[in-house]
Design a protein around this motif. Sequence first.
Motif, PDB file in Angstrom:
ATOM      1  N   ARG A   1      -1.503  -2.698  -7.622  1.00 19.51           N
ATOM      2  CA  ARG A   1      -2.892  -3.349  -7.277  1.00 19.51           C
ATOM      3  C   ARG A   1      -3.952  -4.305  -7.928  1.00 19.51           C
ATOM      4  O   ARG A   1      -4.426  -4.726  -7.073  1.00 19.51           O
ATOM      5  N   ARG A   2      -3.152  -5.215  -8.433  1.00 23.42           N
ATOM      6  CA  ARG A   2      -3.539  -6.759  -8.283  1.00 23.42           C
ATOM      7  C   ARG A   2      -3.256  -7.935  -6.718  1.00 23.42           C
ATOM      8  O   ARG A   2      -4.028  -8.041  -6.511  1.00 23.42           O
TER       9      ARG A   2
ATOM     10  N   GLN B   1       1.211  -0.910   0.044  1.00 23.79           N
ATOM     11  CA  GLN B   1       0.118   0.201  -0.069  1.00 23.79           C
ATOM     12  C   GLN B   1       0.819   1.247  -0.174  1.00 23.79           C
ATOM     13  O   GLN B   1       0.372   2.498  -0.493  1.00 23.79           O
TER      14      GLN B   1
ATOM     15  N   MET C   1       3.178   0.076 -10.657  1.00 20.21           N
ATOM     16  CA  MET C   1       1.599   0.475 -10.058  1.00 20.21           C
ATOM     17  C   MET C   1       0.089  -1.279 -10.562  1.00 20.21           C
ATOM     18  O   MET C   1      -0.651  -1.080  -9.331  1.00 20.21           O
ATOM     19  N   ALA C   2       0.675  -1.424 -11.299  1.00 27.90           N
ATOM     20  CA  ALA C   2      -0.330  -2.187 -11.892  1.00 27.90           C
ATOM     21  C   ALA C   2      -0.860  -3.644 -11.085  1.00 27.90           C
ATOM     22  O   ALA C   2      -1.292  -4.168 -11.184  1.00 27.90           O
TER      23      ALA C   2
ATOM     24  N   LEU D   1       2.561   1.909  -3.587  1.00 30.78           N
ATOM     25  CA  LEU D   1       1.481   2.024  -4.145  1.00 30.78           C
ATOM     26  C   LEU D   1       1.648   3.781  -4.547  1.00 30.78           C
ATOM     27  O   LEU D   1       1.143   4.518  -5.329  1.00 30.78           O
TER      28      LEU D   1
ATOM     29  N   GLU E   1       2.029   6.163  -6.741  1.00 32.17           N
ATOM     30  CA  GLU E   1       1.997   7.674  -7.315  1.00 32.17           C
ATOM     31  C   GLU E   1       1.744   9.063  -7.463  1.00 32.17           C
ATOM     32  O   GLU E   1       1.413   9.830  -8.554  1.00 32.17           O
TER      33      GLU E   1
ATOM     34  N   LEU F   1      -2.428  -5.918  -4.222  1.00 32.21           N
ATOM     35  CA  LEU F   1      -3.584  -5.604  -3.123  1.00 32.21           C
ATOM     36  C   LEU F   1      -5.196  -6.275  -3.289  1.00 32.21           C
ATOM     37  O   LEU F   1      -5.959  -6.492  -2.150  1.00 32.21           O
ATOM     38  N   ALA F   2      -5.454  -6.856  -4.323  1.00 35.77           N
ATOM     39  CA  ALA F   2      -6.845  -7.088  -4.921  1.00 35.77           C
ATOM     40  C   ALA F   2      -7.156  -8.318  -4.090  1.00 35.77           C
ATOM     41  O   ALA F   2      -8.114  -8.094  -3.828  1.00 35.77           O
TER      42      ALA F   2
ATOM     43  N   GLU G   1      -6.491   6.598  -0.708  1.00 33.32           N
ATOM     44  CA  GLU G   1      -6.910   5.646  -1.593  1.00 33.32           C
ATOM     45  C   GLU G   1      -5.574   3.816  -1.704  1.00 33.32           C
ATOM     46  O   GLU G   1      -6.743   3.057  -1.938  1.00 33.32           O
ATOM     47  N   ALA G   2      -4.853   3.850  -1.653  1.00 38.66           N
ATOM     48  CA  ALA G   2      -3.544   3.061  -1.427  1.00 38.66           C
ATOM     49  C   ALA G   2      -4.287   2.230  -0.371  1.00 38.66           C
ATOM     50  O   ALA G   2      -4.662   1.014  -0.521  1.00 38.66           O
TER      51      ALA G   2
END
Length: 484
Positions: A238-239, A179, A234-235, A182, A186, A241-242, A328-329
């Motif tokens: 995000r994967r 987190q 970053m992509a 990321l 950003e 963290l999902a 957001e993170a």
Amino acid sequence: MTQSFSADQTRNPNEFDVRDADERETMTGELDLEDRRALRRVAGLSTELTDITEVEYRALRLERVVLVGVWTEGTAEMAENSLRELALLAETAGSQVLEGLIQRRSRPDPATYIGSGKAAELRDIVIATGADTVICDGELTPSQLRHLEETVQVKVIDRTALILDIFAQHAKSREGKAQVELAQLEYLLPRLRGWGGNLSRQVGGRAAGGIGIGGRGPGETKIELDRRRIRARMAKLRRQLAEMARARDTKRGERRRHSVPAVAIAGYTNAGKSSLLNRLTGAGVLVEDALFATLDPTVRRAVTPGGRVYTLADTVGFVRHLPHQLVEAFRSTLEEVTDAGLILHVVDGSDADPEAQIDAVREVLREIGADGIPEIVVINKADAADDLTIARLRRREPHSVVVSARTGYGIEELRAAIEADLPGLESEVRALVPYDRGDLVAQVHERGEVLKQEHLAEGTMLHARVPSSLAGELSAYEVAVPSA
């Protein structure tokens, strides 16, 4: 008008650990705190280039800093409190605060944040104090950052970069580190700089026409290459963290399936949330007098005085102007708050401006969609707070409890308030449960509130408030309400 406050009010630099993350995650709160103090930063060993324009990537090295803020609204006291908080943030990151300056303006200068004349004055102060970093109390645009650095000739960072650096130092879990990374990427993406025209790479083929031999490059500039790599990273984050969020959702779903009510502790950083969690549950989590000591949420089982079980979650602290990249993170982590049925909003009663703390926390709660959840305002640090301040807060927040997590004062009153406000007991039942269904009686005690219990020859007579799911299981044994 430029105001300053003494750097003597600041504490010594905090110390942080550099151990392997896997080893650190296995340690208790006390060992973790000891680990953070194992190494201290050493000043005077830097070989940083004098000409900052030659540097593309500069590690956030905070040692001797000058703080500067722009006072655009509110009172002078509010502006000074904001700069004092920035000093605490800087110390938490491991720096030594030398001077603090406030510039009175109607709005920040679009070029240099404080204006060209004041930037020149700031350069003189940097030289006089021997500072190596300037920290601005606000979020600077990339152009403001560049222009101010060109004037003062030392590294300039803003409040957002400082908070991100603190988060990076304190993150321990795999999810917390992802987190923070990321959020940092950003923030970094629009602020990337090249190494100058002599190292840029021109496009290949005929696009280099007129430049001649040596003008044809591989097709991308160095900065474009870096941006592409950052976006790819970053992509990937995000994967990851999902996937972690799905695991967290599974755990929350299991608690909801068993109708275990959830209570979240939210509040300003260093307000005493972890101390309160330890006092209520004996969790033994890290407690430190430092900003953002807690980043990873801790969920513990707790029991009300009446025997009802609930979960209590300690969450990351909030701060004025919390960077939106962090919100957001950390959205998956903050879902511990949005999914709660009750929020314990912890306020530092000994702070110079506790009302501003309350407003800043509620602003973040609105941003994450948790402003509609019932809350109990917990005025903490009663042993160190002024009586007049506590009385003022009680008038402003009628639904509040005054406690001291350190001494235990007011904790029983808080337990009773939690029990009264716990959600999920929407059904009131009277049932005669056979003795061979002792499991149902145990569930009523664990998940509901028993108003009256009587042992009869046929079984256990219960008068209780329970969740609707449990009321369905008890419906087979319900008895008629006695007439008045």
